[in-house]
Design a protein around this motif. Structure first.
Motif, short mmCIF file in Angstrom:
data_model
loop_
_atom_site.label_atom_id
_atom_site.label_comp_id
_atom_site.label_asym_id
_atom_site.label_seq_id
_atom_site.Cartn_x
_atom_site.Cartn_y
_atom_site.Cartn_z
N VAL A 266 0.84 -1.20 0.00
CA VAL A 266 0.00 0.00 0.00
C VAL A 266 0.88 1.25 0.00
O VAL A 266 0.60 2.22 -0.71
N MET A 267 1.95 1.19 0.76
CA MET A 267 2.85 2.34 0.81
C MET A 267 3.48 2.62 -0.55
O MET A 267 3.56 3.77 -0.97
N LYS B 62 -6.19 -1.12 -4.23
CA LYS B 62 -6.37 -1.84 -5.49
C LYS B 62 -5.03 -2.13 -6.16
O LYS B 62 -4.76 -3.25 -6.58
N GLU B 63 -4.17 -1.12 -6.25
CA GLU B 63 -2.86 -1.30 -6.87
C GLU B 63 -1.98 -2.23 -6.03
O GLU B 63 -1.21 -3.02 -6.58
N ALA B 64 -2.10 -2.15 -4.73
CA ALA B 64 -1.35 -3.05 -3.85
C ALA B 64 -1.79 -4.49 -4.07
O ALA B 64 -0.96 -5.40 -4.13
N ALA B 65 -3.09 -4.70 -4.21
CA ALA B 65 -3.62 -6.04 -4.45
C ALA B 65 -3.08 -6.62 -5.75
O ALA B 65 -2.68 -7.78 -5.81
N VAL B 66 -3.06 -5.81 -6.80
CA VAL B 66 -2.52 -6.26 -8.08
C VAL B 66 -1.05 -6.64 -7.93
O VAL B 66 -0.61 -7.69 -8.40
N ALA B 67 -0.29 -5.80 -7.25
CA ALA B 67 1.14 -6.06 -7.05
C ALA B 67 1.38 -7.35 -6.27
O ALA B 67 2.35 -8.07 -6.54
N LEU B 68 0.49 -7.64 -5.33
CA LEU B 68 0.65 -8.83 -4.49
C LEU B 68 -0.01 -10.07 -5.09
O LEU B 68 0.21 -11.18 -4.59
N GLY B 69 -0.84 -9.88 -6.10
CA GLY B 69 -1.54 -11.00 -6.70
C GLY B 69 -2.66 -11.54 -5.82
O GLY B 69 -2.96 -12.74 -5.83
N VAL B 70 -3.28 -10.64 -5.05
CA VAL B 70 -4.40 -11.01 -4.17
C VAL B 70 -5.54 -10.04 -4.44
O VAL B 70 -5.40 -9.08 -5.19
N SER B 71 -6.67 -10.29 -3.79
CA SER B 71 -7.80 -9.39 -3.97
C SER B 71 -7.63 -8.14 -3.12
O SER B 71 -6.88 -8.13 -2.13
N ILE C 266 11.29 -3.05 1.43
CA ILE C 266 11.10 -2.66 0.03
C ILE C 266 12.43 -2.74 -0.72
O ILE C 266 12.50 -3.26 -1.84
N ALA C 267 13.49 -2.25 -0.11
CA ALA C 267 14.80 -2.24 -0.77
C ALA C 267 15.31 -3.65 -1.03
O ALA C 267 15.89 -3.91 -2.09
N THR C 268 15.07 -4.55 -0.12
CA THR C 268 15.60 -5.91 -0.28
C THR C 268 14.73 -6.78 -1.18
O THR C 268 15.17 -7.82 -1.62
N ARG C 269 13.53 -6.34 -1.46
CA ARG C 269 12.63 -7.13 -2.30
C ARG C 269 12.28 -6.42 -3.61
O ARG C 269 11.35 -6.80 -4.29
N GLY C 270 12.97 -5.38 -3.93
CA GLY C 270 12.76 -4.69 -5.20
C GLY C 270 11.43 -4.00 -5.34
O GLY C 270 10.96 -3.78 -6.43
N GLY C 271 10.79 -3.68 -4.23
CA GLY C 271 9.53 -2.94 -4.28
C GLY C 271 8.32 -3.77 -4.60
O GLY C 271 7.24 -3.27 -4.81
N SER C 272 8.46 -5.10 -4.65
CA SER C 272 7.28 -5.94 -4.89
C SER C 272 7.20 -7.09 -3.94
O SER C 272 8.05 -7.35 -3.18
#
Length: 72
Positions: free
Chosen positions: A16-17, A23-32, A66-72
C-alpha cells in the motif's frame, strides 16, 4: 499495545505504501483488494493505529523490506 504483525500484514502495508492504493497493492501482491484490506484491518486491531500511523511507525522496517525485495 501489541506491535506484532505477520509477514503478510507487513507485505500488505509495504505494498500500500509503494502502490498508493489498496487496489494497486492487491494487483502487485496477486491477491484481492479485500485481502489487502483485511490484512491491514488486523494490523489496525492489533495496534490501534491508522494506516498512516503504521507507515510512520514502521517506516525504517518498510524501507528495508522494500529495498531488499525490489519494491514488490
Amino acid at each position: 499495545m501489541n506491535m506484532s504483525y505477520t509477514p503478510r500484514q507487513f507485505q500488505a502495508l509495504a505494498a500500500v505504501m509503494t502502490a498508493g492504493s489498496y487496489k494497486e497493492a492487491a494487483v502487485a501482491l496477486g491477491v484481492s483488494e479485500s485481502t489487502v484490506k483485511n490484512r491491514l484491518m488486523r494490523l489496525h486491531e492489533k495496534t490501534d493505529l491508522t494506516t498512516i500511523q503504521l507507515v510512520y511507525r514502521f517506516r525504517n522496517e518498510l524501507a528495508l523490506y522494500i529495498a531488499t525485495r525490489g519494491g514488490s
